[in-house]
Write a protein that holds these residues in place. Structure first.
Motif, PDB file in Angstrom:
ATOM      1  N   VAL A 198     -13.098   8.979 -11.647  1.00 24.02           N
ATOM      2  CA  VAL A 198     -12.269   8.690 -10.486  1.00 24.02           C
ATOM      3  C   VAL A 198     -11.001   8.006 -10.980  1.00 24.02           C
ATOM      4  O   VAL A 198     -11.062   6.997 -11.695  1.00 24.02           O
ATOM      5  CB  VAL A 198     -12.994   7.781  -9.475  1.00 24.02           C
ATOM      6  N   ALA A 199      -9.848   8.575 -10.636  1.00 24.43           N
ATOM      7  CA  ALA A 199      -8.563   8.011 -11.038  1.00 24.43           C
ATOM      8  C   ALA A 199      -8.043   7.087  -9.938  1.00 24.43           C
ATOM      9  O   ALA A 199      -8.034   7.457  -8.765  1.00 24.43           O
ATOM     10  CB  ALA A 199      -7.558   9.121 -11.309  1.00 24.43           C
ATOM     11  N   PHE A 200      -7.630   5.900 -10.327  1.00 26.07           N
ATOM     12  CA  PHE A 200      -7.054   4.938  -9.395  1.00 26.07           C
ATOM     13  C   PHE A 200      -5.543   4.899  -9.580  1.00 26.07           C
ATOM     14  O   PHE A 200      -5.050   4.644 -10.685  1.00 26.07           O
ATOM     15  CB  PHE A 200      -7.636   3.539  -9.640  1.00 26.07           C
ATOM     16  N   VAL A 201      -4.815   5.169  -8.492  1.00 24.44           N
ATOM     17  CA  VAL A 201      -3.359   5.048  -8.507  1.00 24.44           C
ATOM     18  C   VAL A 201      -3.016   3.684  -7.939  1.00 24.44           C
ATOM     19  O   VAL A 201      -3.347   3.376  -6.784  1.00 24.44           O
ATOM     20  CB  VAL A 201      -2.693   6.158  -7.678  1.00 24.44           C
ATOM     21  N   MET A 202      -2.371   2.859  -8.743  1.00 24.48           N
ATOM     22  CA  MET A 202      -2.035   1.513  -8.301  1.00 24.48           C
ATOM     23  C   MET A 202      -0.851   1.551  -7.337  1.00 24.48           C
ATOM     24  O   MET A 202       0.189   2.153  -7.635  1.00 24.48           O
ATOM     25  CB  MET A 202      -1.680   0.637  -9.502  1.00 24.48           C
ATOM     26  N   GLY A 203      -1.018   0.907  -6.196  1.00 26.48           N
ATOM     27  CA  GLY A 203       0.044   0.874  -5.197  1.00 26.48           C
ATOM     28  C   GLY A 203       0.009  -0.417  -4.424  1.00 26.48           C
ATOM     29  O   GLY A 203      -0.930  -1.211  -4.528  1.00 26.48           O
ATOM     30  N   THR A 204       1.051  -0.645  -3.653  1.00 27.35           N
ATOM     31  CA  THR A 204       1.095  -1.815  -2.791  1.00 27.35           C
ATOM     32  C   THR A 204       1.707  -1.416  -1.452  1.00 27.35           C
ATOM     33  O   THR A 204       2.614  -0.579  -1.400  1.00 27.35           O
ATOM     34  CB  THR A 204       1.899  -2.967  -3.425  1.00 27.35           C
ATOM     35  N   GLU A 205       1.196  -1.989  -0.377  1.00 29.25           N
ATOM     36  CA  GLU A 205       1.626  -1.586   0.959  1.00 29.25           C
ATOM     37  C   GLU A 205       2.987  -2.144   1.345  1.00 29.25           C
ATOM     38  O   GLU A 205       3.585  -1.682   2.309  1.00 29.25           O
ATOM     39  CB  GLU A 205       0.586  -2.003   2.004  1.00 29.25           C
TER      40      GLU A 205
END
Length: 411
Positions: free
Chosen positions: A165-172
């Motif tokens: 599972v690949a996690f794409v780092m983001g912020t809202e």
């Protein structure tokens, strides 16, 4: 996981730290507060797509063969008792259900936990909080055999090949950068590949959804958009006000995303997007991820929030924007999501964003069929198969459309 099946409300407070997979190198109750967490395997949803054997096999094949991407989710565990929410949210370690995610059919998830509520302020969105949460998240992921951090499209494709599972780092929200443009570079260097411009409150970049008047993208906001374009950060306007959303789409040299929202024509709340915003997003090559958090994508035809209401927004968006511009960003969690909203509504201003005015609807405890990340895409795929969508159309909305945008923006 070794825990027996049980409801979060009856989870034993004596559970051992080994019951949770995340952060295997710290001691629960010693290095951080011992808050009992929800069992990620617990289900309240009773929805089934009602497929026959042939349709079931087709749905399973589509999940297995294709890249499946959640444009926005929070694959973390909530406290079993919402009375513990304030303590938990001030704790930097936020637990992820890695085993459950491996069963979900997802290839990649845009993970936007960091900065929603800060450890140092009830208002959240502070720079130190964001960097701390991001660093801890990366440390946890580095100790997980089944998870990787995706910084490129190839990382996503490799995760599909390897069964990870690949996690794409983001912020809202970009609020934590304050007026420091170079902080975008810092976040990019730490792996962030997607940023929301604003959350519900206005910030130095533009106007948020709970504001009665949206002044649009600021001068600094335009500089931030330019920097994100140059670096290769996907811009998200999910929580931006209408004017700010339109300004950002116009100002950006690359496609802009709405990672988790719905159509205001289908449900009349500020949290949903106008036809004008949705069409502008599509015209510039962007993609809308259909939201499914409790009491968001309700519809006039389905005033009890279930997967059927969610899919009312999907079908409307497909007709308005074209199927090549629609995907899914369910915005779900493991645990009592509706109770969590009640616990944090004051800090996030949720009541104003989710108010449909004088339109009546029924409150729910969970979104049947889309309660958490484990079930979302299996039920979405089943629904699409049941309703006659082609393999190519299903491939596009499960992840193909998002990959197209990422290939443009991340280059």
């Amino acid at each position: 996981m070794s825990k027996p099946e049980r409801s979060p409300s009856t989870a034993s407070p004596a559970a051992a730290p080994a019951d949770y997979e995340a952060f295997p190198y710290v001691r629960r109750g010693v290095d951080f507060p011992s808050v009992e967490l929800s069992d990620p395997r617990h289900r309240r949803s009773r929805f089934t797509p009602g497929l026959n054997a042939e349709q079931t096999a087709r749905a399973e094949r589509l999940l297995a063969e294709n890249v499946v991407i959640s444009f926005h989710d929070h694959p973390q565990l909530l406290p079993a008792d919402m009375a513990d929410a304030p303590t938990y949210l001030r704790t930097p370690q936020v637990f992820t259900a890695f085993t459950e995610l491996r069963k979900s059919g997802m290839t990649a998830v845009f993970d936007n936990w960091f900065g929603v509520l800060g450890t140092t302020s009830k208002s959240g969105w502070k720079w130190d909080d964001l960097i701390t949460a991001l660093g801890l998240r990366l440390a946890d992921l580095a100790h997980q055999d089944s998870a990787v951090v995706a910084r490129t499209v190839q990382d996503v494709l490799d995760a599909k090949r390897d069964g990870h599972v690949a996690f794409v780092m983001g912020t809202e929200s970009a609020g934590p950068i304050e007026n420091e443009l170079d902080r975008i570079d810092v976040l990019y260097g730490l792996g962030v590949r997607q940023m929301g411009l604003v959350y519900s409150d206005s910030n130095t970049l533009g106007g948020g959804q709970k504001e009665q008047r949206d002044g649009g993208l600021t001068v600094f906001g335009r500089r931030a958009v330019e920097r994100m374009n140059a670096l290769g950060v996907l811009i998200d306007v999910s929580h931006a006000g209408d004017r700010t959303s339109l300004d950002a789409i116009e100002a950006s040299s690359k496609s802009v995303a709405i990672t988790h929202a719905g159509a205001r024509s289908v449900w009349p709340t500020p949290r949903m997007k106008t036809d004008e915003v949705l069409k502008a997003c599509a015209e510039r090559g962007g993609v809308l991820g259909i939201e499914a958090a409790p009491h968001t994508t309700v519809s006039y035809d389905h005033r009890v929030h279930t997967i059927d209401a969610v899919m009312d927004h999907f079908t409307y968006a497909v007709e308005l924007m074209g199927i090549e511009h629609v995907a899914f960003g369910p915005d779900s969690l493991y645990g009592d999501h509706a109770g969590f909203h009640q616990a944090i509504s004051g800090g996030l201003g949720l009541s104003g964003m989710l108010d449909p005015g004088d339109v009546a609807y029924e409150r729910v405890t969970h979104v049947d069929g889309m309660e958490n990340p484990s079930e979302n895409f299996r039920n979405i795929t089943g629904w699409l198969v049941k309703h006659g969508y082609s393999d190519g159309e299903i491939q596009a909305v499960l992840g193909g459309n998002i990959l197209r945008v990422l290939n443009e923006v991340w280059r």
